[in-house]
Design a protein around this motif. Sequence first.
Motif, PDB file in Angstrom:
ATOM      1  N   GLU A 165       0.822  -1.207   0.000  1.00 29.52           N
ATOM      2  CA  GLU A 165       0.000   0.000   0.000  1.00 29.52           C
ATOM      3  C   GLU A 165       0.855   1.256   0.000  1.00 29.52           C
ATOM      4  OE1 GLU A 165      -2.552  -0.356   3.348  1.00 29.52           O
ATOM      5  OE2 GLU A 165      -3.955  -1.750   2.367  1.00 29.52           O
ATOM      6  N   GLU A 166       1.955   1.228   0.750  1.00 28.26           N
ATOM      7  CA  GLU A 166       2.841   2.388   0.763  1.00 28.26           C
ATOM      8  C   GLU A 166       3.456   2.618  -0.609  1.00 28.26           C
ATOM      9  OE1 GLU A 166       5.625   1.630   3.830  1.00 28.26           O
ATOM     10  OE2 GLU A 166       4.267   2.158   5.473  1.00 28.26           O
ATOM     11  N   ILE A 167       3.866   1.546  -1.262  1.00 25.56           N
ATOM     12  CA  ILE A 167       4.437   1.680  -2.601  1.00 25.56           C
ATOM     13  C   ILE A 167       3.382   2.192  -3.582  1.00 25.56           C
ATOM     14  CG2 ILE A 167       5.431   0.400  -4.530  1.00 25.56           C
ATOM     15  CD1 ILE A 167       6.790  -1.407  -2.496  1.00 25.56           C
ATOM     16  N   LEU A 168       2.165   1.652  -3.469  1.00 25.75           N
ATOM     17  CA  LEU A 168       1.088   2.119  -4.350  1.00 25.75           C
ATOM     18  C   LEU A 168       0.797   3.596  -4.125  1.00 25.75           C
ATOM     19  CD1 LEU A 168      -1.438  -0.875  -4.258  1.00 25.75           C
ATOM     20  CD2 LEU A 168      -0.074  -0.108  -6.200  1.00 25.75           C
ATOM     21  N   ASN A 169       0.804   4.020  -2.850  1.00 21.61           N
ATOM     22  CA  ASN A 169       0.538   5.426  -2.559  1.00 21.61           C
ATOM     23  C   ASN A 169       1.660   6.341  -3.052  1.00 21.61           C
ATOM     24  OD1 ASN A 169      -1.935   4.933  -1.334  1.00 21.61           O
ATOM     25  ND2 ASN A 169      -1.024   4.622   0.699  1.00 21.61           N
ATOM     26  N   SER A 170       2.884   5.793  -3.095  1.00 18.39           N
ATOM     27  CA  SER A 170       3.983   6.596  -3.638  1.00 18.39           C
ATOM     28  C   SER A 170       3.908   6.664  -5.163  1.00 18.39           C
ATOM     29  CB  SER A 170       5.326   5.996  -3.214  1.00 18.39           C
ATOM     30  OG  SER A 170       5.503   4.694  -3.766  1.00 18.39           O
ATOM     31  N   ILE A 171       3.444   5.579  -5.786  1.00 20.60           N
ATOM     32  CA  ILE A 171       3.300   5.573  -7.247  1.00 20.60           C
ATOM     33  C   ILE A 171       2.079   6.378  -7.664  1.00 20.60           C
ATOM     34  CG2 ILE A 171       2.889   4.109  -9.261  1.00 20.60           C
ATOM     35  CD1 ILE A 171       4.434   1.896  -7.884  1.00 20.60           C
ATOM     36  N   LEU A 172       0.953   6.118  -7.012  1.00 22.04           N
ATOM     37  CA  LEU A 172      -0.302   6.818  -7.300  1.00 22.04           C
ATOM     38  C   LEU A 172      -0.777   7.467  -6.005  1.00 22.04           C
ATOM     39  CD1 LEU A 172      -1.975   3.985  -9.409  1.00 22.04           C
ATOM     40  CD2 LEU A 172      -0.920   6.060 -10.301  1.00 22.04           C
ATOM     41  N   PRO A 173      -0.383   8.701  -5.752  1.00 19.40           N
ATOM     42  CA  PRO A 173      -0.704   9.354  -4.475  1.00 19.40           C
ATOM     43  C   PRO A 173      -2.208   9.443  -4.253  1.00 19.40           C
ATOM     44  CG  PRO A 173       0.946  10.600  -5.696  1.00 19.40           C
ATOM     45  CD  PRO A 173       0.424   9.554  -6.630  1.00 19.40           C
ATOM     46  N   PRO A 174      -2.627   9.415  -2.976  1.00 20.55           N
ATOM     47  CA  PRO A 174      -4.057   9.557  -2.672  1.00 20.55           C
ATOM     48  C   PRO A 174      -4.589  10.887  -3.171  1.00 20.55           C
ATOM     49  CG  PRO A 174      -2.831   8.785  -0.755  1.00 20.55           C
ATOM     50  CD  PRO A 174      -1.811   9.183  -1.784  1.00 20.55           C
ATOM     51  N   ARG A 175      -5.850  10.888  -3.555  1.00 23.19           N
ATOM     52  CA  ARG A 175      -6.508  12.105  -4.038  1.00 23.19           C
ATOM     53  C   ARG A 175      -7.300  12.722  -2.895  1.00 23.19           C
ATOM     54  NH1 ARG A 175      -9.417  10.154  -9.490  1.00 23.19           N
ATOM     55  NH2 ARG A 175     -10.390   8.791  -7.965  1.00 23.19           N
ATOM     56  N   VAL A 176      -7.129  14.013  -2.716  1.00 24.65           N
ATOM     57  CA  VAL A 176      -7.783  14.731  -1.616  1.00 24.65           C
ATOM     58  C   VAL A 176      -8.560  15.899  -2.209  1.00 24.65           C
ATOM     59  CG1 VAL A 176      -7.435  15.987   0.536  1.00 24.65           C
ATOM     60  CG2 VAL A 176      -5.918  14.082  -0.051  1.00 24.65           C
ATOM     61  N   TRP A 177      -9.778  16.063  -1.790  1.00 23.84           N
ATOM     62  CA  TRP A 177     -10.575  17.209  -2.233  1.00 23.84           C
ATOM     63  C   TRP A 177     -11.549  17.598  -1.132  1.00 23.84           C
ATOM     64  CZ3 TRP A 177     -11.427  12.217  -3.583  1.00 23.84           C
ATOM     65  CH2 TRP A 177     -12.726  11.695  -3.391  1.00 23.84           C
ATOM     66  N   GLU A 178     -12.035  18.810  -1.231  1.00 27.42           N
ATOM     67  CA  GLU A 178     -12.956  19.350  -0.240  1.00 27.42           C
ATOM     68  C   GLU A 178     -14.324  19.504  -0.864  1.00 27.42           C
ATOM     69  OE1 GLU A 178     -13.433  23.331   2.568  1.00 27.42           O
ATOM     70  OE2 GLU A 178     -11.468  22.769   1.745  1.00 27.42           O
ATOM     71  N   GLU A 179     -15.327  19.074  -0.144  1.00 31.33           N
ATOM     72  CA  GLU A 179     -16.705  19.123  -0.647  1.00 31.33           C
ATOM     73  C   GLU A 179     -17.658  19.378   0.510  1.00 31.33           C
ATOM     74  OE1 GLU A 179     -19.799  16.368  -3.289  1.00 31.33           O
ATOM     75  OE2 GLU A 179     -17.714  15.751  -2.989  1.00 31.33           O
ATOM     76  N   ASP A 180     -18.470  20.419   0.358  1.00 33.63           N
ATOM     77  CA  ASP A 180     -19.455  20.784   1.384  1.00 33.63           C
ATOM     78  C   ASP A 180     -18.795  21.010   2.742  1.00 33.63           C
ATOM     79  OD1 ASP A 180     -21.398  20.571  -0.542  1.00 33.63           O
ATOM     80  OD2 ASP A 180     -21.865  18.473  -0.060  1.00 33.63           O
ATOM     81  N   GLY A 181     -17.610  21.646   2.717  1.00 33.41           N
ATOM     82  CA  GLY A 181     -16.944  21.943   3.974  1.00 33.41           C
ATOM     83  C   GLY A 181     -16.277  20.751   4.616  1.00 33.41           C
ATOM     84  N   GLN A 182     -16.180  19.620   3.925  1.00 35.61           N
ATOM     85  CA  GLN A 182     -15.553  18.422   4.475  1.00 35.61           C
ATOM     86  C   GLN A 182     -14.412  17.972   3.571  1.00 35.61           C
ATOM     87  OE1 GLN A 182     -18.940  15.805   4.729  1.00 35.61           O
ATOM     88  NE2 GLN A 182     -19.312  16.326   6.877  1.00 35.61           N
ATOM     89  N   LEU A 183     -13.377  17.422   4.200  1.00 38.02           N
ATOM     90  CA  LEU A 183     -12.202  16.967   3.475  1.00 38.02           C
ATOM     91  C   LEU A 183     -12.293  15.467   3.263  1.00 38.02           C
ATOM     92  CD1 LEU A 183      -9.493  17.960   2.310  1.00 38.02           C
ATOM     93  CD2 LEU A 183      -8.428  17.255   4.470  1.00 38.02           C
TER      94      LEU A 183
END
Length: 241
Positions: A51-69
Amino acid sequence: MAEKSIECQNTLVRYNNPTLVIKHDDRKGDEVPKSPRPVSGSIGDSRKETEEILNSILPPRVWEEDGQLWCQTVSSTPATRQDVINLQEMLDTRLQQSQARETGICPIRAELYSQCFDEIIRQVTINCTERGLLLLRVRDEINMRDEAYETLYCSSVAFGMRKALQAQEGKELLQERIRQLEEEKALLEAAISDMKVKADQNERRNAELRESEEKKHSEEIAFLKKTNSQLKSQLENIIKK
């Protein structure tokens, strides 16, 4: 909310369901929490490492919606043969839906194939980390090459535009020079025509003068001959007497 977020983040890469990180009021920085703690043992450690390698290859996506992350990490679930077939079908469907061009430069087609390649890297990395990292190197090298080609293309277009503008300016200067030379040619031709007319007039005048002088000279010679003849006759008469 999770389903809506998945639809908004539409991609060929398989991601886990989005998770609520923090509310807007409780947000402290932009840190993304790490993946949930894996189960103990070698299997858990191996899964965590993958999972760590996958997250380094394809980083997690983060966005904000309706005041929540919200955070969405890439899936670490191994892919089956049917998943690969579905991926191919999804790729063909997206290409048709987006009306991507089959040939030539097409950003839409390039983006879809890039997503497909990322999904293949994800699937391979889960089964063999080393093979996945090697594919990552291949992907990065292809991206660098494409960027170099794009830079070269833009530079070539700019160079071509500059040369075209220079050629246009040079053409305008040459056209102006041609116009000036044509005007000078017309003036010279007019001067030559005037000089020819004057030369013809002078030649006719000189011919008339020569004819008049020759006539006068002939008359003088005839007069002198006549006078000479008369004087000679008179002289002979005097001698005879």
